[in-house]
Design an enzyme around this catalytic site. Structure first.
Site, PDB file in Angstrom:
ATOM      1  N   THR A 134     -56.607  17.087 -17.592  1.00  0.00           N
ATOM      2  CA  THR A 134     -56.974  16.124 -16.556  1.00  0.00           C
ATOM      3  C   THR A 134     -58.463  15.775 -16.568  1.00  0.00           C
ATOM      4  OG1 THR A 134     -55.202  16.895 -15.144  1.00  0.00           O
ATOM      5  CG2 THR A 134     -56.998  15.785 -14.041  1.00  0.00           C
ATOM      6  N   ASP A 173     -52.364  17.334 -23.182  1.00  0.00           N
ATOM      7  CA  ASP A 173     -52.078  17.963 -21.905  1.00  0.00           C
ATOM      8  C   ASP A 173     -51.794  19.421 -22.249  1.00  0.00           C
ATOM      9  OD1 ASP A 173     -50.470  17.000 -18.986  1.00  0.00           O
ATOM     10  OD2 ASP A 173     -50.266  19.035 -19.760  1.00  0.00           O
ATOM     11  N   SER A 174     -52.373  20.339 -21.496  1.00  0.00           N
ATOM     12  CA  SER A 174     -52.285  21.742 -21.913  1.00  0.00           C
ATOM     13  C   SER A 174     -50.863  22.294 -21.802  1.00  0.00           C
ATOM     14  CB  SER A 174     -53.265  22.613 -21.136  1.00  0.00           C
ATOM     15  OG  SER A 174     -52.793  22.902 -19.847  1.00  0.00           O
ATOM     16  N   SER A 175     -49.963  21.556 -21.187  1.00  0.00           N
ATOM     17  CA  SER A 175     -48.560  21.992 -21.194  1.00  0.00           C
ATOM     18  C   SER A 175     -47.983  21.930 -22.609  1.00  0.00           C
ATOM     19  CB  SER A 175     -47.720  21.116 -20.259  1.00  0.00           C
ATOM     20  OG  SER A 175     -48.271  21.171 -18.974  1.00  0.00           O
ATOM     21  N   THR A 214     -55.654  22.631 -16.944  1.00  0.00           N
ATOM     22  CA  THR A 214     -55.553  23.859 -16.146  1.00  0.00           C
ATOM     23  C   THR A 214     -54.212  24.572 -16.308  1.00  0.00           C
ATOM     24  OG1 THR A 214     -54.813  22.565 -14.240  1.00  0.00           O
ATOM     25  CG2 THR A 214     -57.177  23.079 -14.376  1.00  0.00           C
ATOM     26  N   ASP A 215     -53.166  23.805 -16.660  1.00  0.00           N
ATOM     27  CA  ASP A 215     -51.817  24.392 -16.619  1.00  0.00           C
ATOM     28  C   ASP A 215     -51.677  25.664 -17.455  1.00  0.00           C
ATOM     29  OD1 ASP A 215     -51.049  22.452 -14.877  1.00  0.00           O
ATOM     30  OD2 ASP A 215     -49.955  21.234 -16.339  1.00  0.00           O
ATOM     31  N   GLN A 254     -44.288  41.292 -10.859  1.00  0.00           N
ATOM     32  CA  GLN A 254     -44.271  39.929 -10.311  1.00  0.00           C
ATOM     33  C   GLN A 254     -45.374  39.751  -9.270  1.00  0.00           C
ATOM     34  OE1 GLN A 254     -40.329  38.902  -8.905  1.00  0.00           O
ATOM     35  NE2 GLN A 254     -39.383  39.601 -10.800  1.00  0.00           N
ATOM     36  N   CYS A 255     -45.906  40.871  -8.757  1.00  0.00           N
ATOM     37  CA  CYS A 255     -47.017  40.780  -7.795  1.00  0.00           C
ATOM     38  C   CYS A 255     -48.299  40.509  -8.567  1.00  0.00           C
ATOM     39  CB  CYS A 255     -47.216  42.099  -7.057  1.00  0.00           C
ATOM     40  SG  CYS A 255     -45.865  42.565  -6.011  1.00  0.00           S
TER      41      CYS A 255
HETATM   42  N1  ASP Z   1     -51.295  18.893 -16.941  1.00  0.00           N
HETATM   43  C1  ASP Z   1     -52.722  19.036 -17.011  1.00  0.00           C
HETATM   44  C2  ASP Z   1     -53.047  19.982 -18.140  1.00  0.00           C
HETATM   45  O1  ASP Z   1     -52.913  21.162 -18.002  1.00  0.00           O
HETATM   46  C3  ASP Z   1     -53.246  19.533 -15.736  1.00  0.00           C
HETATM   47  C4  ASP Z   1     -54.729  19.753 -15.711  1.00  0.00           C
HETATM   48  O2  ASP Z   1     -55.448  19.478 -16.624  1.00  0.00           O
HETATM   49  O3  ASP Z   1     -55.205  20.237 -14.702  1.00  0.00           O
HETATM   50  O4  ASP Z   1     -53.424  19.534 -19.202  1.00  0.00           O
END
Ligand code: ASP
Length: 357
Positions: free
Chosen positions: A29, A73-75, A105-106, A293-294
């Site tokens: 992003t 996109d980091s996904s 961020t993902d 999971q915690c």
């Molecule tokens: N989908 C975006 C990514 O991880 C979200 C972000 O950058 O915050 O690439």
């Protein structure tokens, strides 16, 4: 993306200062702007970074920007991408004092964890950052994250880097990379590290938490690891989980390791069918790594009867490791170690600050 990727932007902001930083833009992003024609967010041409972040003219270090061919996109990140990013750092290690990686961020916590394993004996800062809002938007958090990440990366005391490790800087906090988790998708405070203190807190000043930052050592040379074995998976327990599902997962061909996300302090059902399935998998060579999971606290196998059974059948305790660090640690160890015993042995060890032992 790849090591073959050419530097489509590689300009330096030179102001005759001593510290040199390589900023690697991978996507996410942060690097988007609003395109009025298409009325949507589009990847931003990093050649124009000075237009969007004019503050970069005033930074007190020399900055080189490397933009990957195809920002993602980091996904869409993969272990291959992690090795490629690690290789860029390795290849440029002598030339630069510090590295800043701009990343979505993902999956940033996974990438940070993977880099901490792939770059053994790291003695320079590798700081990841990103943003919740694109750099081209007025209220963006991108500018502050980017400028402060650069400042932290370039910080030195007596000629030595202040943060010689892989870390994530986001919204006023510097976190150890392999201890961080993405916790928030709409507020600006996207990352937290529940089981390890913040490495720095940023306000008017940057307050470093020196005792918790990895010590600066240069006695061992940086070693790059390039093999990650992705025959691993994460299995999250839930009340009602079915035997055939577990059996099918453990029957997956080639599967070598499973991060088992258990309850609380590492507890799991004590029903015999469940333990038999796990034991059967362990007997045929699959390593099961127990992670809670915690987000806060740690796995203590043996505290409850429901975790003592896991200990007895040979499940490996993950202590207070994050799932992100656990899965990348497994990939790294299966890629590096020759034997099943060595993987088991090293999983329980703290390799680069990822878990308390
Ligand atoms: N989908 C975006 C990514 O991880 C979200 C972000 O950058 O915050 O690439």
């Amino acid at each position: 993306m790849g090591y073959k990727t050419s530097r489509i932007t590689n300009h330096s902001i030179k102001n005759n200062r001593a510290t040199s930083v390589l900023m690697i833009y991978t996507g996410g992003t942060l690097g988007m702007v609003y395109d009025s024609k298409s009325k949507s967010l589009v990847p931003f041409n990093f050649n124009e970074i000075l237009t969007n972040v004019p503050e970069l003219h005033r930074v007190e270090f020399e900055l080189t920007i490397l933009t990957l061919d195809k920002p993602i996109d980091s996904s869409n990140m993969t272990p291959t991408n992690w090795v490629e990013i690690a290789r860029i750092v390795y290849d440029n290690f002598e030339e630069f004092d510090a590295f800043v990686i701009l990343h979505g961020t993902d999956t940033m916590a996974y990438t940070a964890s993977a880099l901490s394993f792939l770059l053994e004996n790291l003695s320079k800062p590798v700081i990841l950052t990103g943003a919740q809002l694109p750099i081209g938007i007025a209220r963006t958090d991108a500018r502050e994250n980017l400028i402060t990440a650069l400042e932290i990366a370039s910080a030195k005391i007596n000629g030595r880097p202040v943060v010689p490790e892989v870390a994530i800087y986001f919204n006023s906090y510097l976190l150890r990379g392999n201890r961080a988790k993405k916790k928030e998708s709409s507020q600006f405070n996207a990352f937290r590290s529940e089981n390890y203190p913040n490495l720095a807190e940023v306000g008017v000043t940057i307050d470093y938490n020196f005792p918790f930052i990895r010590p600066y050592r240069t006695d061992l040379p940086l070693q790059l690891h390039e093999t990650l074995d992705d025959n691993v998976m994460i299995l999250k327990l839930f009340p009602g989980i079915q035997q055939n599902l577990i059996r099918n997962i453990f029957n997956t061909s080639g599967l070598k390791g499973v991060v088992l996300e258990t309850y609380g302090a590492g507890n799991a059902p004590s029903e015999s069918w469940f333990l038999d399935e796990l034991k059967h998998a362990i007997d045929k060579g699959i390593i099961i790594f127990n992670v809670s999971q915690c987000d806060g606290g740690r796995v203590l196998q043996g505290t409850y009867q429901t975790s003592r059974k896991l200990q007895e059948i040979g499940v490996v305790s993950g202590s207070d490791i994050t799932t992100e660090a656990a899965i990348t640690k497994m990939m790294y160890l299966f890629g590096k170690e020759g034997s099943h015993e060595r993987v088991r042995f090293n999983l329980e060890k703290d390799i680069c600050g990822e878990m308390s032992v």
